[in-house]
Design an enzyme around this catalytic site. Structure first.
Site, PDB file in Angstrom:
ATOM      1  N   SER A  43       0.872  -1.178  -0.050  1.00 25.92           N
ATOM      2  CA  SER A  43      -0.102  -0.012  -0.049  1.00 25.92           C
ATOM      3  C   SER A  43       0.774   1.424   0.036  1.00 25.92           C
ATOM      4  O   SER A  43       0.226   2.284  -0.407  1.00 25.92           O
ATOM      5  CB  SER A  43      -1.014  -0.133   1.300  1.00 25.92           C
ATOM      6  OG  SER A  43      -0.240   0.032   2.286  1.00 25.92           O
ATOM      7  N   ASP A 338      -2.865   8.415   7.786  1.00 25.30           N
ATOM      8  CA  ASP A 338      -3.840   7.387   8.560  1.00 25.30           C
ATOM      9  C   ASP A 338      -3.054   6.479   9.593  1.00 25.30           C
ATOM     10  O   ASP A 338      -1.963   6.857   9.954  1.00 25.30           O
ATOM     11  CB  ASP A 338      -4.685   6.530   7.566  1.00 25.30           C
ATOM     12  CG  ASP A 338      -3.776   5.645   6.764  1.00 25.30           C
ATOM     13  OD1 ASP A 338      -2.554   5.256   7.162  1.00 25.30           O
ATOM     14  OD2 ASP A 338      -4.383   5.203   5.728  1.00 25.30           O
ATOM     15  N   HIS A 341      -0.025   4.673   7.253  1.00 25.63           N
ATOM     16  CA  HIS A 341       0.551   5.043   6.213  1.00 25.63           C
ATOM     17  C   HIS A 341       1.000   6.401   6.305  1.00 25.63           C
ATOM     18  O   HIS A 341       0.594   7.349   6.998  1.00 25.63           O
ATOM     19  CB  HIS A 341      -0.285   5.077   4.806  1.00 25.63           C
ATOM     20  CG  HIS A 341      -0.852   3.748   4.615  1.00 25.63           C
ATOM     21  ND1 HIS A 341      -2.276   3.559   4.847  1.00 25.63           N
ATOM     22  CD2 HIS A 341      -0.256   2.731   4.048  1.00 25.63           C
ATOM     23  CE1 HIS A 341      -2.333   2.256   4.596  1.00 25.63           C
ATOM     24  NE2 HIS A 341      -1.255   1.846   3.977  1.00 25.63           N
TER      25      HIS A 341
END
Length: 374
Positions: A43, A338, A341
């Site tokens: 991600s 978040d 990340h």
């Protein structure tokens, strides 16, 4: 369409590829240091592949407030960031506008091969691990990403021929960043059993499973024509907000960080071995762990290094970043976007360090030196 015309079109496309390889580009575009970039990972590098995967367990960044600071749109694109991510900033440093588009985005637009030839492709998938078993069914694992690249290469060769593709790939930049999810999964499995892993279990997990699978992926990409590998190691996964919030003090999970550090040491040794036996392989390891450990977030202008900008609850880490979540006022001053990340600015600073390559953050050469290597 006659055979002669088909042959002529193939010749023209081949010439285009060769011109890109030797650096003949439009004057309106920043000079590229490499002709194309191919991205593999999780991600931290995903630019939209997971938006096209089915299943409720698939992690997606397709809702506000993701992308709120993305230049030109301010809308979610599948990046797990308030704007650009690390892949975008690495690409920018290499002379591209941003990361190449996601494989599944290009497939949906029927533009895979033109992009693969002229710019590159991103196969990165949120939730992916080095192991196929990590978050199985909710992502494109590393091994499958490599297989997708293999099929892409075959299609490229059918368009422009093996020689042109071989030259293109040998000069292109292969960015890989993966492994964090494997450690999260390993730690979760131990927690569910309410125990600590034994030394033999850790050794089997890191050296027996992760390193052997990582070695297989790099070796396969090498066989397919890759020569320049920019590899981002595993950072201090025990310091992300979603892990910190489990600690009453909000401190890092040192045990998890030690696992990551141990893996990074084996990864360094792996690349030394592979470079010694695979002629022409060049690499740069970006020390994500070291960058986090040896830089002072406060000195870099961050006011928070332990909390999520977008989320909810303690440390902003008890809720996902979704519409209606609590949002910090100044995203550039939070290290984390978040609960897992980095923020856009944090991604930019780390990518710049990997590219410029102070010796403490890259080994044995910087991303810039790798790109310029003949």
């Amino acid at each position: 369409m006659g055979y002669g015309l088909l042959a002529m079109k193939a010749l023209v496309l081949s010439s285009i590829v060769l011109s890109v390889v030797v650096g003949v580009e439009s004057s309106s575009v920043q000079r590229r240091r490499v002709p194309a970039m191919y991205v593999f990972g999780d991600s931290t590098l995903d630019v939209g592949n997971n938006n096209y995967l089915e299943g409720e367990q698939v992690p997606r960044a397709n809702k506000p407030y993701y992308g709120i600071d993305l230049p030109g749109s301010g809308k979610p694109t599948g990046r797990f960031s308030n704007g650009y991510n690390v892949a975008d900033f690495v690409a920018k440093n290499l002379g591209f506008e941003k990361s190449p588009l996601a494989y599944l985005v290009l497939k949906a637009r029927n533009y895979l091969i033109p992009s693969a030839i002229s710019t590159g492709v991103s196969y990165a998938s949120a939730g992916a691990g080095i192991l196929d078993s990590t978050n199985a069914g909710g992502n494109i694992p590393l091994s499958q990403q490599v297989r997708l690249f293999e099929s892409t290469k075959a299609a490229m060769e059918s368009k422009v021929g093996p020689r042109a593709v071989s030259q293109l790939l040998s000069k292109s930049f292969f960015l890989i960043g993966v492994g964090s999810n494997d450690f999260f999964a390993f730690a979760t499995a131990m927690a569910k059993q309410n125990r600590t892993a034994t030394q033999s279990e850790v050794a089997a997990f890191i050296n027996g499973s992760l390193i052997s699978n990582y070695s297989a992926a790099i070796t396969e990409l090498y066989k397919l024509g890759a020569r320049k590998f920019g590899i981002i190691n595993v950072g201090p996964v025990g310091c992300v907000p979603i892990v910190r919030v489990l600690n009453a003090t909000g401190g890092c999970a040192d045990g998890l960080n030690q696992l990551a550090a141990g893996f990074d040491g084996f990864l360094n040794s792996l690349l030394v071995r592979l470079a010694s036996k695979l002629p022409g392989l060049a690499y740069s390891i970006a020390d994500s762990f070291g960058f986090a450990a040896r830089t002072d977030p406060l000195a870099l202008g961050f006011v928070s290094q332990d909390s999520a900008c977008c989320g909810g609850g303690r440390l902003g880490a008890e809720a996902d970043c979704l519409p209606g979540a609590k949002l910090c006022a100044n995203r550039d001053r939070f290290l984390f976007w978040d609960r897992v990340h980095p923020s856009q600015r944090a991604a930019m600073l780390s990518a710049q360090a990997y590219y410029d390559g102070p010796a403490e953050f890259t080994s044995p050469i910087s991303f810039k030196q790798l790109a310029d290597k003949s």
